[in-house]
Scaffold this motif. Structure first.
Motif, PDB file in Angstrom:
ATOM      1  N   MET A 133      41.148  42.201  33.093  1.00  0.00           N
ATOM      2  CA  MET A 133      41.504  42.185  34.488  1.00  0.00           C
ATOM      3  C   MET A 133      42.036  40.792  34.837  1.00  0.00           C
ATOM      4  SD  MET A 133      38.966  42.668  37.786  1.00  0.00           S
ATOM      5  CE  MET A 133      37.723  41.534  37.240  1.00  0.00           C
ATOM      6  N   THR A 134      43.203  40.763  35.470  1.00  0.00           N
ATOM      7  CA  THR A 134      43.783  39.506  35.931  1.00  0.00           C
ATOM      8  C   THR A 134      43.588  39.391  37.428  1.00  0.00           C
ATOM      9  OG1 THR A 134      45.446  39.503  34.183  1.00  0.00           O
ATOM     10  CG2 THR A 134      45.905  38.163  36.118  1.00  0.00           C
ATOM     11  N   SER A 135      43.050  38.270  37.843  1.00  0.00           N
ATOM     12  CA  SER A 135      42.881  37.985  39.262  1.00  0.00           C
ATOM     13  C   SER A 135      43.962  37.024  39.691  1.00  0.00           C
ATOM     14  CB  SER A 135      41.512  37.351  39.520  1.00  0.00           C
ATOM     15  OG  SER A 135      40.499  38.244  39.182  1.00  0.00           O
ATOM     16  N   ARG A 136      44.418  37.195  40.912  1.00  0.00           N
ATOM     17  CA  ARG A 136      45.443  36.313  41.468  1.00  0.00           C
ATOM     18  C   ARG A 136      44.974  35.796  42.816  1.00  0.00           C
ATOM     19  NH1 ARG A 136      49.478  37.229  38.092  1.00  0.00           N
ATOM     20  NH2 ARG A 136      49.762  39.270  37.180  1.00  0.00           N
ATOM     21  N   VAL A 137      45.104  34.491  42.983  1.00  0.00           N
ATOM     22  CA  VAL A 137      44.784  33.874  44.265  1.00  0.00           C
ATOM     23  C   VAL A 137      46.027  33.132  44.726  1.00  0.00           C
ATOM     24  CG1 VAL A 137      43.303  32.291  45.540  1.00  0.00           C
ATOM     25  CG2 VAL A 137      42.358  33.594  43.610  1.00  0.00           C
ATOM     26  N   GLN A 181      37.535  35.052  40.270  1.00  0.00           N
ATOM     27  CA  GLN A 181      38.034  35.556  39.002  1.00  0.00           C
ATOM     28  C   GLN A 181      37.474  36.938  38.689  1.00  0.00           C
ATOM     29  OE1 GLN A 181      37.651  32.869  35.633  1.00  0.00           O
ATOM     30  NE2 GLN A 181      39.863  32.946  35.501  1.00  0.00           N
ATOM     31  N   ASP A 182      36.406  37.318  39.352  1.00  0.00           N
ATOM     32  CA  ASP A 182      35.819  38.643  39.154  1.00  0.00           C
ATOM     33  C   ASP A 182      36.383  39.686  40.106  1.00  0.00           C
ATOM     34  OD1 ASP A 182      34.195  37.584  37.167  1.00  0.00           O
ATOM     35  OD2 ASP A 182      32.581  37.123  38.564  1.00  0.00           O
ATOM     36  N   MET A 183      37.312  39.267  40.992  1.00  0.00           N
ATOM     37  CA  MET A 183      37.896  40.193  41.958  1.00  0.00           C
ATOM     38  C   MET A 183      39.216  40.723  41.424  1.00  0.00           C
ATOM     39  SD  MET A 183      37.317  38.280  45.568  1.00  0.00           S
ATOM     40  CE  MET A 183      36.465  36.726  45.445  1.00  0.00           C
ATOM     41  N   ASP A 184      39.353  42.031  41.479  1.00  0.00           N
ATOM     42  CA  ASP A 184      40.586  42.657  41.020  1.00  0.00           C
ATOM     43  C   ASP A 184      41.640  42.545  42.115  1.00  0.00           C
ATOM     44  OD1 ASP A 184      42.190  43.975  39.229  1.00  0.00           O
ATOM     45  OD2 ASP A 184      41.497  45.979  39.791  1.00  0.00           O
ATOM     46  N   GLY A 185      42.879  42.347  41.720  1.00  0.00           N
ATOM     47  CA  GLY A 185      43.963  42.288  42.690  1.00  0.00           C
ATOM     48  C   GLY A 185      44.186  40.888  43.222  1.00  0.00           C
ATOM     49  N   ARG A 186      45.050  40.814  44.223  1.00  0.00           N
ATOM     50  CA  ARG A 186      45.468  39.527  44.786  1.00  0.00           C
ATOM     51  C   ARG A 186      44.643  39.172  46.019  1.00  0.00           C
ATOM     52  NH1 ARG A 186      49.925  36.646  44.017  1.00  0.00           N
ATOM     53  NH2 ARG A 186      50.945  38.411  43.017  1.00  0.00           N
ATOM     54  N   THR A 187      44.219  37.922  46.044  1.00  0.00           N
ATOM     55  CA  THR A 187      43.582  37.348  47.222  1.00  0.00           C
ATOM     56  C   THR A 187      44.556  36.355  47.825  1.00  0.00           C
ATOM     57  OG1 THR A 187      41.372  37.531  46.239  1.00  0.00           O
ATOM     58  CG2 THR A 187      41.634  35.967  48.057  1.00  0.00           C
ATOM     59  N   VAL A 188      44.824  36.482  49.114  1.00  0.00           N
ATOM     60  CA  VAL A 188      45.591  35.472  49.827  1.00  0.00           C
ATOM     61  C   VAL A 188      44.580  34.644  50.610  1.00  0.00           C
ATOM     62  CG1 VAL A 188      47.265  35.029  51.663  1.00  0.00           C
ATOM     63  CG2 VAL A 188      47.736  36.781  49.951  1.00  0.00           C
ATOM     64  N   ALA A 189      44.635  33.334  50.402  1.00  0.00           N
ATOM     65  CA  ALA A 189      43.693  32.414  51.050  1.00  0.00           C
ATOM     66  C   ALA A 189      44.488  31.391  51.858  1.00  0.00           C
ATOM     67  CB  ALA A 189      42.837  31.715  50.002  1.00  0.00           C
TER      68      ALA A 189
END
Length: 194
Positions: A1-5, A129-137
């Motif tokens: 799983m790739t996480s994106r921030v 890093q454990d969250m799936d999908g993209r996080t916008v911060a």
């Protein structure tokens, strides 16, 4: 799983314009207009988070993002320097400013050491890093700096050598305890379909 921030720095505010330590001011009219102009330019997020500051929340709103405040993404606490310009503090306390800019463990201004903010943001990245999908911060510039320091396992002494202009994007993607960095790019208005 790739996480994106995807980190977005806040739009221009009077304190940014005046090189003043943040004191809770709002984005200015030019900053708000700039953020509205690029609304819709970010990839669709799975989640949106913001620093607790007014300018980050207003920037998110102007970008058309509805996010939750993440307390751990708070900006750097500058203690008694809050609301003062760097020039004022430098004139009154030159040795203290010099020490603050060179010693990441120093915090005699009554605030938070740079090293601590880097560690705090590093812990947040561990959970991201454990969250799936993209996080916008939508976060304060110093949070972006700390994220880069933590993600690349850099010394906190480089913190002040990282420039984060208003309304720019810095992207991290990672998995298995490793982050890759895409350096800050300006947000651009979405292209219109012909």
């Amino acid at each position: 799983m790739t996480s994106r921030v995807t980190f977005v720095s806040p739009a221009m505010s009077p304190s940014l314009r005046q090189a003043r330590f943040y004191d809770g001011d709002s984005v200015d009219d030019i900053g708000a207009a700039g953020a509205r102009a690029v609304a819709g330019s970010l990839p669709a997020p799975a989640r949106v988070v913001t620093s607790a500051s007014v300018r980050c929340q207003e920037t998110a709103e102007a970008l058309g993002l509805d996010g939750a405040v993440a307390a751990e993404l708070a900006g750097l606490d500058v203690g008694r320097w809050r609301g003062r310009t760097l020039q004022e503090v430098g004139a009154a306390e030159p040795e203290a400013v010099g020490r603050w800019l060179t010693d990441p463990g120093w915090a005699e201004h009554g605030g938070e050491p740079v090293r601590d903010v880097c560690e705090r943001i590093g812990r947040w990245l561990d959970t991201a890093q454990d969250m799936d999908g993209r996080t916008v911060a939508v976060v304060e510039p110093e949070v972006v700096r700390a994220a880069v320091v933590a993600a690349l396992d850099l010394s906190a002494s480089v913190f002040w050598r990282l420039d984060v202009p208003p309304l720019t994007v810095t992207e991290l993607s990672g998995r298995s305890g490793r982050w890759n960095l895409r350096l800050g790019r300006p947000l651009a208005a979405p292209e219109e379909d012909d």
